[in-house]
Design a protein around this motif. Structure first.
Motif, short mmCIF file in Angstrom:
data_model
loop_
_atom_site.label_atom_id
_atom_site.label_comp_id
_atom_site.label_asym_id
_atom_site.label_seq_id
_atom_site.Cartn_x
_atom_site.Cartn_y
_atom_site.Cartn_z
N TRP A 35 0.87 -1.16 0.02
CA TRP A 35 0.16 -0.03 0.10
C TRP A 35 0.85 1.23 -0.12
N TYR A 36 0.45 2.08 -0.71
CA TYR A 36 1.03 3.44 -0.72
C TYR A 36 -0.02 4.52 -0.58
N GLN A 37 0.68 5.67 -0.05
CA GLN A 37 -0.11 6.88 0.12
C GLN A 37 0.34 8.21 -0.88
N GLN A 38 -0.40 8.76 -1.36
CA GLN A 38 0.14 9.86 -2.43
C GLN A 38 -0.65 11.32 -1.95
N PHE A 39 -0.10 12.25 -1.64
CA PHE A 39 -0.45 13.53 -1.40
C PHE A 39 -0.61 14.13 -2.86
N PRO A 40 -1.46 15.26 -3.13
CA PRO A 40 -1.44 15.84 -4.33
C PRO A 40 -0.04 16.43 -4.67
N SER A 41 0.36 16.36 -5.93
CA SER A 41 1.71 16.99 -6.57
C SER A 41 3.02 16.28 -5.70
N GLN A 42 2.92 15.11 -5.25
CA GLN A 42 3.93 14.29 -4.36
C GLN A 42 4.02 12.99 -5.03
N GLY A 43 5.27 12.26 -4.62
CA GLY A 43 5.30 11.12 -5.12
C GLY A 43 4.76 10.11 -4.17
N PRO A 44 4.45 9.07 -4.36
CA PRO A 44 3.63 7.93 -3.40
C PRO A 44 4.73 7.69 -2.40
N ARG A 45 4.05 7.43 -1.35
CA ARG A 45 4.95 7.24 -0.07
C ARG A 45 4.57 5.63 0.28
N PHE A 46 5.55 4.93 0.66
CA PHE A 46 5.35 3.21 1.12
C PHE A 46 4.62 3.46 2.41
N ILE A 47 3.28 2.80 2.70
CA ILE A 47 2.84 2.56 3.95
C ILE A 47 3.23 1.33 4.50
N ILE A 48 2.93 0.18 3.83
CA ILE A 48 3.04 -1.17 4.38
C ILE A 48 2.96 -2.03 3.50
N GLN A 49 3.61 -3.45 3.79
CA GLN A 49 3.70 -4.55 2.75
C GLN A 49 3.45 -5.48 3.58
N VAL A 85 -4.64 10.00 -1.58
CA VAL A 85 -5.10 8.78 -2.31
C VAL A 85 -4.24 7.65 -1.76
N TYR A 86 -4.96 6.35 -1.64
CA TYR A 86 -4.25 5.20 -1.08
C TYR A 86 -4.46 4.39 -2.15
N TYR A 87 -3.37 3.64 -2.61
CA TYR A 87 -3.04 2.80 -3.73
C TYR A 87 -2.79 1.33 -2.92
N CYS A 88 -3.58 0.40 -3.67
CA CYS A 88 -2.97 -1.14 -3.24
C CYS A 88 -2.46 -1.65 -4.51
N LEU A 89 -1.59 -2.19 -4.25
CA LEU A 89 -0.64 -2.90 -5.36
C LEU A 89 -0.36 -4.22 -5.12
N VAL A 90 -0.29 -4.96 -6.13
CA VAL A 90 0.04 -6.68 -5.88
C VAL A 90 1.30 -6.59 -6.78
N GLY A 91 2.28 -7.24 -6.13
CA GLY A 91 3.86 -7.40 -6.89
C GLY A 91 3.48 -8.05 -7.89
#
Lengths: 113, 112
Positions: A35-49, A85-91
């Motif tokens: 999961w990544y978190q992203q604020f406007p006009s910033q790069g996504p930030r790693f939250i947890i895996q 914005v919170y993104y869920c990703l699968v490797g």
């Protein structure tokens, strides 16, 4: 094509717990869930895996059932600054063995006072 | 310990021009990935560099090219710019063999 499905948006209030669920029915054996978190006009930030069961860090918890076809990001006691914005990703492990992150459109979380 | 840095922060170009964006990975990282993020969309993978070679490529035309230097920093080049290339370009670094990628703040490119 994104491998995950998550709600487009969610609303919450300060101090509440927020749970964002992500579906990944076709998750492969070697895939991790990130999961990544992203604020406007910033790069996504790693939250947890995580890979299975439950993972917790200082920011969030990640719950993964035994079949791994879904996962839930839990944010305890959200504040206004958790609006993002919170993104869920699968490797996506290709033959070369590295991970190509495949982002969907994410979940827009709005935290109100 | 500096995280991932990118330059410039903002850039304005006109159609047909060429642009070069730069990225310095987080200390200790040797792998650099580039992503394009259009407004309101999630980041889309462009390519990844490891050991100064392009290791994997997303669905982007040959106008998009890159390079990785011996110090692991990287450049993204885009030729013959189109209006549709306007986006936030993100660089992410990682350590080979590890899943977690760390993103820089991005370069906002506007093509007029």
């Amino acid at each position: 094509l994104a491998k995950t499905t998550q709600p487009i948006s969610m609303d919450s209030y300060e101090g509440q717990e927020v749970n964002i669920t992500c579906s990944h029915n076709n998750i492969a054996t070697n895939d991790y869930i990130t999961w990544y978190q992203q604020f406007p006009s910033q790069g996504p930030r790693f939250i947890i895996q995580g890979y299975k069961t439950k993972v917790t860090n200082e920011v969030a918890s990640l719950f993964i059932p035994a079949d791994r076809k879904s996962s839930t990001l839990s944010l305890p006691r959200v504040s206004l600054s958790d609006t993002a914005v919170y993104y869920c990703l699968v490797g996506d492990m290709v033959d070369t063995g590295f991970q190509k992150l495949v982002f969907g459109t994410g979940t827009r979380l709005l935290v109100s006072p | 310990d500096a995280g991932v840095t990118q330059s410039p922060t903002h850039l304005i170009k006109t159609r047909g021009q060429q642009v070069t964006l730069r990225c310095s990975p987080k200390s200790g990282h040797d792998t650099v990935s580039w992503y394009q993020q259009a407004l309101g969309q999630g980041p889309q993978f462009i390519f990844q560099y490891y050991e100064e070679e392009e290791r994997q490529r997303g669905n982007f035309p040959d106008r998009f090219s890159g390079h990785q230097f011996p110090n692991y920093s990287s450049e993204l080049n885009v030729n013959a710019l189109l209006l549709g290339d306007s986006a936030l370009y993100l660089c992410a670094s990682s350590s080979d063999g590890q899943e977690t990628q760390y993103f820089g703040p991005g370069t906002r490119l506007l093509v007029l």
